[in-house]
Design a protein around this motif. Structure first.
Motif, PDB file in Angstrom:
ATOM      1  N   LYS A  32       0.812  -1.221   0.000  1.00 38.53           N
ATOM      2  CA  LYS A  32       0.000   0.000   0.000  1.00 38.53           C
ATOM      3  C   LYS A  32       0.845   1.271   0.000  1.00 38.53           C
ATOM      4  N   CYS A  33       1.953   1.283   0.797  1.00 41.32           N
ATOM      5  CA  CYS A  33       2.733   2.519   0.924  1.00 41.32           C
ATOM      6  C   CYS A  33       4.225   2.349   0.616  1.00 41.32           C
ATOM      7  N   GLN A  34       4.651   1.142   0.269  1.00 40.10           N
ATOM      8  CA  GLN A  34       6.040   0.814  -0.097  1.00 40.10           C
ATOM      9  C   GLN A  34       7.045   0.984   1.043  1.00 40.10           C
ATOM     10  N   ASN A  35       6.602   1.018   2.304  1.00 36.99           N
ATOM     11  CA  ASN A  35       7.504   1.090   3.455  1.00 36.99           C
ATOM     12  C   ASN A  35       7.841  -0.306   3.954  1.00 36.99           C
ATOM     13  N   MET A  36       8.886  -0.388   4.779  1.00 40.65           N
ATOM     14  CA  MET A  36       9.316  -1.665   5.353  1.00 40.65           C
ATOM     15  C   MET A  36       9.156  -1.676   6.874  1.00 40.65           C
ATOM     16  N   ASP A  37       8.413  -0.746   7.428  1.00 43.43           N
ATOM     17  CA  ASP A  37       8.269  -0.601   8.874  1.00 43.43           C
ATOM     18  C   ASP A  37       7.122  -1.490   9.358  1.00 43.43           C
ATOM     19  N   LEU A  38       7.467  -2.667   9.871  1.00 43.16           N
ATOM     20  CA  LEU A  38       6.471  -3.664  10.241  1.00 43.16           C
ATOM     21  C   LEU A  38       6.262  -3.689  11.747  1.00 43.16           C
ATOM     22  N   GLY A  39       5.020  -3.839  12.153  1.00 44.66           N
ATOM     23  CA  GLY A  39       4.678  -3.941  13.569  1.00 44.66           C
ATOM     24  C   GLY A  39       3.710  -5.086  13.805  1.00 44.66           C
ATOM     25  N   VAL A  40       3.172  -5.126  15.024  1.00 41.02           N
ATOM     26  CA  VAL A  40       2.265  -6.201  15.443  1.00 41.02           C
ATOM     27  C   VAL A  40       1.018  -5.576  16.039  1.00 41.02           C
ATOM     28  N   SER A  41      -0.141  -6.169  15.756  1.00 38.51           N
ATOM     29  CA  SER A  41      -1.389  -5.704  16.374  1.00 38.51           C
ATOM     30  C   SER A  41      -2.290  -6.890  16.698  1.00 38.51           C
ATOM     31  N   GLU A  42      -3.263  -6.633  17.550  1.00 38.48           N
ATOM     32  CA  GLU A  42      -4.279  -7.620  17.923  1.00 38.48           C
ATOM     33  C   GLU A  42      -3.681  -8.938  18.416  1.00 38.48           C
ATOM     34  N   VAL A  43      -2.801  -8.853  19.410  1.00 33.59           N
ATOM     35  CA  VAL A  43      -2.192 -10.054  19.976  1.00 33.59           C
ATOM     36  C   VAL A  43      -3.229 -10.780  20.835  1.00 33.59           C
ATOM     37  N   GLU A  44      -3.444 -12.047  20.529  1.00 33.84           N
ATOM     38  CA  GLU A  44      -4.371 -12.879  21.295  1.00 33.84           C
ATOM     39  C   GLU A  44      -3.609 -14.085  21.816  1.00 33.84           C
ATOM     40  N   LYS A  45      -3.566 -14.213  23.147  1.00 33.50           N
ATOM     41  CA  LYS A  45      -2.899 -15.356  23.765  1.00 33.50           C
ATOM     42  C   LYS A  45      -3.930 -16.149  24.546  1.00 33.50           C
ATOM     43  N   SER A  46      -3.835 -17.471  24.449  1.00 35.61           N
ATOM     44  CA  SER A  46      -4.712 -18.312  25.258  1.00 35.61           C
ATOM     45  C   SER A  46      -3.926 -19.502  25.766  1.00 35.61           C
ATOM     46  N   GLU A  47      -4.177 -19.833  27.030  1.00 33.89           N
ATOM     47  CA  GLU A  47      -3.534 -20.981  27.664  1.00 33.89           C
ATOM     48  C   GLU A  47      -4.606 -21.849  28.283  1.00 33.89           C
ATOM     49  N   ASP A  48      -4.424 -23.141  28.168  1.00 37.10           N
ATOM     50  CA  ASP A  48      -5.338 -24.099  28.767  1.00 37.10           C
ATOM     51  C   ASP A  48      -4.525 -25.004  29.675  1.00 37.10           C
ATOM     52  N   GLU A  49      -4.641 -24.772  30.991  1.00 39.85           N
ATOM     53  CA  GLU A  49      -3.867 -25.542  31.960  1.00 39.85           C
ATOM     54  C   GLU A  49      -4.258 -27.023  31.939  1.00 39.85           C
ATOM     55  N   ASP A  50      -5.545 -27.314  31.774  1.00 41.60           N
ATOM     56  CA  ASP A  50      -6.003 -28.708  31.752  1.00 41.60           C
ATOM     57  C   ASP A  50      -5.478 -29.450  30.536  1.00 41.60           C
ATOM     58  N   ASP A  51      -5.530 -28.801  29.406  1.00 39.86           N
ATOM     59  CA  ASP A  51      -5.102 -29.399  28.141  1.00 39.86           C
ATOM     60  C   ASP A  51      -3.594 -29.240  27.918  1.00 39.86           C
ATOM     61  N   GLU A  52      -2.943 -28.428  28.766  1.00 38.84           N
ATOM     62  CA  GLU A  52      -1.517 -28.124  28.647  1.00 38.84           C
ATOM     63  C   GLU A  52      -1.166 -27.630  27.241  1.00 38.84           C
ATOM     64  N   SER A  53      -1.904 -26.610  26.803  1.00 44.17           N
ATOM     65  CA  SER A  53      -1.672 -26.053  25.472  1.00 44.17           C
ATOM     66  C   SER A  53      -1.646 -24.529  25.548  1.00 44.17           C
ATOM     67  N   GLU A  57      -1.856 -15.634  18.559  1.00 42.10           N
ATOM     68  CA  GLU A  57      -2.201 -15.137  17.224  1.00 42.10           C
ATOM     69  C   GLU A  57      -2.069 -13.619  17.221  1.00 42.10           C
ATOM     70  N   TYR A  58      -1.518 -13.087  16.127  1.00 46.19           N
ATOM     71  CA  TYR A  58      -1.426 -11.642  15.973  1.00 46.19           C
ATOM     72  C   TYR A  58      -1.301 -11.293  14.488  1.00 46.19           C
ATOM     73  N   ASN A  59      -1.515 -10.027  14.181  1.00 47.68           N
ATOM     74  CA  ASN A  59      -1.383  -9.535  12.812  1.00 47.68           C
ATOM     75  C   ASN A  59      -0.037  -8.850  12.634  1.00 47.68           C
ATOM     76  N   HIS A  60       0.617  -9.120  11.500  1.00 52.75           N
ATOM     77  CA  HIS A  60       1.769  -8.325  11.076  1.00 52.75           C
ATOM     78  C   HIS A  60       1.172  -7.152  10.300  1.00 52.75           C
ATOM     79  N   VAL A  61       1.466  -5.919  10.742  1.00 51.20           N
ATOM     80  CA  VAL A  61       0.892  -4.728  10.102  1.00 51.20           C
ATOM     81  C   VAL A  61       1.972  -3.700   9.788  1.00 51.20           C
TER      82      VAL A  61
END
Length: 116
Positions: A32-53, A57-61
């Motif tokens: 869109k703008c020809q720049n190389m300045d990459l960041g991260v948005s909408e970080v979603e973390k989930s842990e399940d202690e019972d399932d041990e998982s 997930e996040y977006n490269h923007v």
């Protein structure tokens, strides 16, 4: 997801599995703008202690124009005495790894004895 922003979509990263960061060597530029300045948005973390998982997930923007390059997905779980890892991302690629959590790894032992 924007295939125009990357040099190679979903490169094979073999055993490399990242829960953060970016594979900038695969970034062409923001389509869109020809720049190389990459960041991260909408970080979603989930842990399940019972399932041990765990999943991350996040977006490269683009930091300049907020164009979403792709969605990064990382998973970790325990299965049959092994730590399993998986990464799936248009920019960072696809990778999987499996590591034994026991002192004796039968997979490595059988490979070692087969070579003898």
């Amino acid at each position: 997801m924007c295939k125009e922003c990357v040099k190679q979509p979903y490169p094979d990263r073999f055993r490399m599995c990242l829960d953060s960061g970016a594979f900038l060597a695969n970034m062409k530029f923001c389509s869109k703008c020809q720049n190389m300045d990459l960041g991260v948005s909408e970080v979603e973390k989930s842990e399940d202690e019972d399932d041990e998982s765990e999943s991350v997930e996040y977006n490269h923007v683009c930091k300049q124009c907020s164009h979403v390059v792709c969605r990064h997905k990382y998973e970790f779980w325990l299965e049959e005495g092994r730590q399993e890892y998986k990464m799936d991302c248009l920019l960072c690629g696809f990778g999987e790894d499996s590591i034994s959590i026991t002192p004796f790894d039968p997979r490595k032992a059988s490979a070692f004895h087969a070579e003898s």
